[in-house]
Design an enzyme around this catalytic site. Structure first.
Site, PDB file in Angstrom:
ATOM      1  N   GLU A 427       0.492   3.181  -4.532  1.00 37.45           N
ATOM      2  CA  GLU A 427      -0.623   3.769  -3.761  1.00 37.45           C
ATOM      3  C   GLU A 427      -1.964   3.557  -4.466  1.00 37.45           C
ATOM      4  O   GLU A 427      -2.851   4.399  -4.402  1.00 37.45           O
ATOM      5  CB  GLU A 427      -0.363   5.250  -3.462  1.00 37.45           C
ATOM      6  CG  GLU A 427       0.803   5.437  -2.513  1.00 37.45           C
ATOM      7  CD  GLU A 427       0.973   6.862  -2.010  1.00 37.45           C
ATOM      8  OE1 GLU A 427       0.004   7.631  -2.039  1.00 37.45           O
ATOM      9  OE2 GLU A 427       2.092   7.176  -1.586  1.00 37.45           O
TER      10      GLU A 427
HETATM   11  C1  LIG Z   1       8.930   1.729  -6.434  1.00 39.20           C
HETATM   12  C2  LIG Z   1       7.810   1.050  -5.710  1.00 39.20           C
HETATM   13  C3  LIG Z   1       7.503   1.419  -4.415  1.00 39.20           C
HETATM   14  C4  LIG Z   1       6.490   0.755  -3.701  1.00 39.20           C
HETATM   15  N1  LIG Z   1       6.280   1.053  -2.390  1.00 39.20           N
HETATM   16  C5  LIG Z   1       5.433   0.271  -1.653  1.00 39.20           C
HETATM   17  C6  LIG Z   1       5.348   0.417  -0.225  1.00 39.20           C
HETATM   18  O1  LIG Z   1       5.995   1.258   0.373  1.00 39.20           O
HETATM   19  N2  LIG Z   1       4.535  -0.439   0.452  1.00 39.20           N
HETATM   20  C7  LIG Z   1       3.790  -1.397  -0.168  1.00 39.20           C
HETATM   21  O2  LIG Z   1       3.064  -2.136   0.507  1.00 39.20           O
HETATM   22  N3  LIG Z   1       3.826  -1.530  -1.531  1.00 39.20           N
HETATM   23  C8  LIG Z   1       4.649  -0.746  -2.272  1.00 39.20           C
HETATM   24  N4  LIG Z   1       4.742  -0.910  -3.646  1.00 39.20           N
HETATM   25  C9  LIG Z   1       3.862  -1.855  -4.299  1.00 39.20           C
HETATM   26  C10 LIG Z   1       2.799  -1.175  -5.137  1.00 39.20           C
HETATM   27  O3  LIG Z   1       1.847  -0.583  -4.311  1.00 39.20           O
HETATM   28  C11 LIG Z   1       2.244  -2.247  -6.096  1.00 39.20           C
HETATM   29  O4  LIG Z   1       3.174  -2.344  -7.140  1.00 39.20           O
HETATM   30  C12 LIG Z   1       0.879  -1.923  -6.599  1.00 39.20           C
HETATM   31  O5  LIG Z   1      -0.044  -2.047  -5.569  1.00 39.20           O
HETATM   32  C13 LIG Z   1       0.457  -2.830  -7.756  1.00 39.20           C
HETATM   33  O6  LIG Z   1       0.683  -4.175  -7.442  1.00 39.20           O
HETATM   34  P1  LIG Z   1       1.482  -5.095  -8.470  1.00 39.20           P
HETATM   35  O7  LIG Z   1       2.675  -4.360  -8.901  1.00 39.20           O
HETATM   36  O8  LIG Z   1       1.649  -6.426  -7.879  1.00 39.20           O
HETATM   37  O9  LIG Z   1       0.531  -5.187  -9.735  1.00 39.20           O
HETATM   38  P2  LIG Z   1      -0.628  -6.231  -9.975  1.00 39.20           P
HETATM   39  O10 LIG Z   1      -1.603  -6.196  -8.870  1.00 39.20           O
HETATM   40  O11 LIG Z   1      -0.032  -7.535 -10.354  1.00 39.20           O
HETATM   41  O12 LIG Z   1      -1.301  -5.586 -11.250  1.00 39.20           O
HETATM   42  C14 LIG Z   1      -0.691  -5.610 -12.540  1.00 39.20           C
HETATM   43  C15 LIG Z   1      -1.565  -4.803 -13.478  1.00 39.20           C
HETATM   44  O13 LIG Z   1      -2.891  -5.342 -13.495  1.00 39.20           O
HETATM   45  C16 LIG Z   1      -3.840  -4.335 -13.136  1.00 39.20           C
HETATM   46  N5  LIG Z   1      -4.924  -4.954 -12.354  1.00 39.20           N
HETATM   47  C17 LIG Z   1      -4.797  -5.684 -11.218  1.00 39.20           C
HETATM   48  N6  LIG Z   1      -6.010  -6.074 -10.784  1.00 39.20           N
HETATM   49  C18 LIG Z   1      -6.914  -5.578 -11.649  1.00 39.20           C
HETATM   50  C19 LIG Z   1      -8.339  -5.633 -11.754  1.00 39.20           C
HETATM   51  N7  LIG Z   1      -9.085  -6.273 -10.843  1.00 39.20           N
HETATM   52  N8  LIG Z   1      -8.930  -4.999 -12.765  1.00 39.20           N
HETATM   53  C20 LIG Z   1      -8.208  -4.327 -13.687  1.00 39.20           C
HETATM   54  N9  LIG Z   1      -6.868  -4.242 -13.653  1.00 39.20           N
HETATM   55  C21 LIG Z   1      -6.227  -4.853 -12.653  1.00 39.20           C
HETATM   56  C22 LIG Z   1      -3.041  -3.330 -12.323  1.00 39.20           C
HETATM   57  O14 LIG Z   1      -3.624  -2.049 -12.334  1.00 39.20           O
HETATM   58  C23 LIG Z   1      -1.702  -3.341 -13.044  1.00 39.20           C
HETATM   59  O15 LIG Z   1      -1.772  -2.538 -14.182  1.00 39.20           O
HETATM   60  C24 LIG Z   1       5.726  -0.246  -4.360  1.00 39.20           C
HETATM   61  C25 LIG Z   1       6.022  -0.595  -5.684  1.00 39.20           C
HETATM   62  C26 LIG Z   1       7.062   0.019  -6.349  1.00 39.20           C
HETATM   63  C27 LIG Z   1       7.394  -0.434  -7.733  1.00 39.20           C
END
Ligand SMILES: Cc1cc2nc3c(=O)[nH]c(=O)nc-3n(C[C@H](O)[C@H](O)[C@H](O)COP(=O)(O)OP(=O)(O)OC[C@H]3O[C@@H](n4cnc5c(N)ncnc54)[C@H](O)[C@@H]3O)c2cc1C
Length: 648
Positions: A427
């Site tokens: 979220e």
């Molecule tokens: C158990 C679980 C349930 C989920 N449920 C849903 C769901 O129901 N629907 C859905 O659509 N998604 C869902 N997600 C996805 C979740 O919302 C994403 O994991 C989240 O948005 C982060 O994306 P990512 O994991 O690809 O991390 P990334 O975007 O790859 O980021 C990796 C790290 O880099 C940091 N980062 C990224 N960009 C920047 C920036 N510009 N500046 C500084 N730091 C940055 C992030 O904060 C994070 O620490 C779920 C994930 C999990 C694990």
């Protein structure tokens, strides 16, 4: 293929997509927005919006039933098996727990957001997997955007199903589109007759995806031309799981939330009627952001629920466990942790409930408060769980099942920690929340004065910007130094008045500091995340202090005088943190740290990683893992297929 080698969106494209989806107007006031502008608008939150007693009476039978249900639920079994039994899901359906906020005319319970977050707080205090099921369905799944943006026809078609317990899911994330929706690849192409869209793509980590009847799916519809600029369009569709081409590819498993129904969902030539578009073509990302403004109010309440549960565990254990001649709670180190836990739990509830009460009141823009609440409570709750584990010592690290086997209370701090950690990621991760808040915190100055400090501005642009901004800054800036409410003593707050006066002073200080940072860095400020994030953290602390004080006053007027000492302790601690953040606002070590990180990325310090197992193995060597059996169940079957089979 690595992510870097794919044609991912450029930084500019990512920013453009985010900017296009941003709500740029502030139709209604916001206490938090004013904070970042250095204006302490106590009148916007004080007196605390009163409880709606009629609503509380309406919600009571449901909340009582839910409490009874939660007391019976065997969360250890759910965690151990990784499954929520269908009988429990049916019980929740029968209670109306999937339609808490759905209007009564569509067979829902018709309760308020406040009643809903209280229900989620209750469920979170015991079971992370169950709260994921209920909350993904209702905070971000179909009912919420349907309520906000659905047509009457859509409401008639979907609400009654959802109220009866049709599980729903929100599908935005993809392999390359986590925090950055510009990388979205799922497409929705209009059919020749224009009546349908053909959906193709794959969604990752979709909570409830393995069990959902209805999805909100974000997909790219054809780009449009805006003044010669190609603008990416993201559109939200309601997709029925029964439509041909919708398939659950994998059920996914995690560190915690062992029974979460989360999966990889594929859409192959799925024919979705145009009538299933929510809000309008190209409005999907904005819809997701607006949905999350309210959706994000749930998680902070859940975090407060977890905090309360931890406090209860830590209090009991710190009284019971005697070491070195006295209960451990009387040793100062543990006492400090306990005090912090109690004060922070109080503040978390204050933050979550104030943000929700302001939303309920209406005529108030909640987006910054909700983002602060999500970020602040998820991080504060994590520290509370960590402290509880420390206070429980070895028992904190031991599983509840193992504790029970040797005759001790099965207190599941270890599970709580596993279940909780994701709150800082989904979220909107903590970093993305800080970016979102920072963007709004500097927006007013950027709009007013950006052209003055932008190096590439022409003299003409600079003069025009000065003419526009001078009248504002002539009054705004001096009054950020001198209080306009000098004579106010805030005596109605009793011993908390001193904190309110501090809040007024420090809010002005924050406003000045953000302005000075903009003058110092100009447009480069956007990239100074370390500086911006400290400013955001100061604002978040100020909001939490304000929430704690107004809540304490409201509660003490109702006879809960003890609330004042919790708020007082919280504010004293928050002031120390704020002092530290101001002292280090420009992070004397930031540049050095960034340089070191770049050297690490280049591999210049790979030598430091010598002497560890797997030193010479590349990450992501999936074939090798499969060969070693990492993808196998203990019985030798394919883990992915096994999981998928279980999901059906
Ligand atoms: C158990 C679980 C349930 C989920 N449920 C849903 C769901 O129901 N629907 C859905 O659509 N998604 C869902 N997600 C996805 C979740 O919302 C994403 O994991 C989240 O948005 C982060 O994306 P990512 O994991 O690809 O991390 P990334 O975007 O790859 O980021 C990796 C790290 O880099 C940091 N980062 C990224 N960009 C920047 C920036 N510009 N500046 C500084 N730091 C940055 C992030 O904060 C994070 O620490 C779920 C994930 C999990 C694990």
């Amino acid at each position: 293929m690595t992510a870097a080698s794919k044609a991912l969106a450029t930084e500019k494209e990512a920013r453009d997509v985010a900017e296009d989806a941003r709500e740029t107007e502030w139709e209604h006031p916001s206490f938090a927005r004013e904070l970042f502008l250095g204006r302490f608008r106590l009148d916007l939150i004080h007196p605390h919006p009163p409880a709606d007693e009629e609503e509380e009476a309406r919600a009571k039978p449901f909340l009582d039933a839910l409490k009874g249900f939660m007391d019976r639920v065997d969360s250890a079994e759910i965690d151990r098996t990784g499954e929520i039994p269908e009988s429990l899901v049916q019980e929740l359906r029968d209670m109306g727990a999937f339609g808490i906020k759905i209007p009564k005319e569509y067979d829902g319970l018709g309760l308020s957001q406040m009643s809903y977050i209280r229900a989620m707080e209750l469920v979170t205090s015991k079971d992370g997997s169950l709260v994921a099921l209920l909350s993904a369905s209702q905070s971000i799944g179909v009912p919420q955007p349907l309520k906000l943006f659905g047509t009457d026809d859509q409401k008639r078609r979907f609400f009654p199903r959802l109220a009866k317990g049709a599980i729903s899911a929100f599908a935005l994330t993809e392999v390359d589109a986590g925090s950055d929706p510009a990388n979205l690849r799922t497409t929705a192409t209009p059919s020749d007759d224009g009546e349908h869209f053909i959906l193709n793509g794959e969604k990752l980590w979709c909570t409830n995806g393995t069990r959902a009847e209805l999805f909100v799916v974000m997909a790219r519809t054809p780009d449009i031309d805006k003044g010669g600029r190609k603008v990416k369009q993201i559109t939200a569709f309601i997709v029925d799981a029964s439509m041909p081409g919708v398939e659950v590819k994998h059920r996914l498993r995690f560190m915690g939330l062992k029974a979460i129904e989360n999966g990889v969902i594929t859409f192959r030539n799925v024919k979705v009627p145009r009538d299933n578009i929510l809000w309008g073509e190209g409005k999907g990302l904005k819809l997701a952001l607006v949905t999350l403004n309210t959706g994000r109010l749930t998680l902070p309440a859940g975090c407060a629920g977890a905090g309360k549960q931890m406090l209860r565990i830590a209090r009991k254990w710190a009284n019971e466990r005697v070491q070195w001649g006295q209960p451990i709670g009387k040793h100062e180190a543990v006492a400090q942790m306990l005090a912090k836990m109690a004060a922070n739990t109080f503040a978390m509830e204050a933050v979550a409930e104030l943000a929700t009460a302001l939303y309920e009141k209406g005529g108030y823009d909640i987006r910054l408060e909700a983002a602060i609440a999500k970020m602040y409570n998820s991080e504060t709750g994590w520290r509370i769980i960590d402290d509880t584990l420390q206070i429980r010592g070895g028992r904190g690290y031991e599983t509840a099942e193992s504790l029970a086997r040797r005759g001790e209370d099965p207190i599941a701090v270890e599970r709580a920690m596993r279940d909780y950690r994701i709150n800082l990621i989904f979220e909107g991760s903590s970093e993305i929340m800080r970016l979102f808040i920072a963007r709004e915190a500097v927006d007013h100055h950027f709009k007013m004065a950006f052209d003055i400090v932008k190096p590439e501005s022409t003299m003409r642009e600079r003069l025009a910007a000065m003419a526009k901004s001078t009248p504002f800054y002539l009054t705004w800036y001096p009054t950020r130094w001198v209080s306009t409410s000098r004579l106010k003593s805030y005596s109605e707050f009793g011993r908390l008045a001193t904190h309110i006066r501090y809040l007024e002073r420090t809010t002005r200080h924050l406003g000045r500091a953000i302005f000075h940072a903009m003058v110092r860095y100009g447009p480069k400020l956007e990239r100074k995340q370390a500086v911006l994030f400290r400013a955001v953290d100061i604002g978040a602390e100020l909001f939490a202090m304000s929430a704690a004080c107004v809540r304490a006053r409201m509660l003490s007027q109702k006879g809960q005088k003890e609330a004042v000492s919790l708020a007082d302790t919280f504010c004293r601690e928050a002031r120390l943190r704020i002092g530290e953040l101001f002292r280090n606002l420009y992070g004397p070590n930031d540049e050095n740290m960034y340089k070191l990180a770049m050297a690490v990325l280049k591999g210049e310090h790979e030598w430091l990683e010598a002497g560890i197992a797997g030193e010479n193995t590349e990450f992501g060597n999936r074939d090798a893992e499969i060969e070693r059996g990492a993808e196998k169940e203990p019985d030798g079957s394919d883990r992915r297929e096994g999981a998928l089979a279980r999901a059906y």
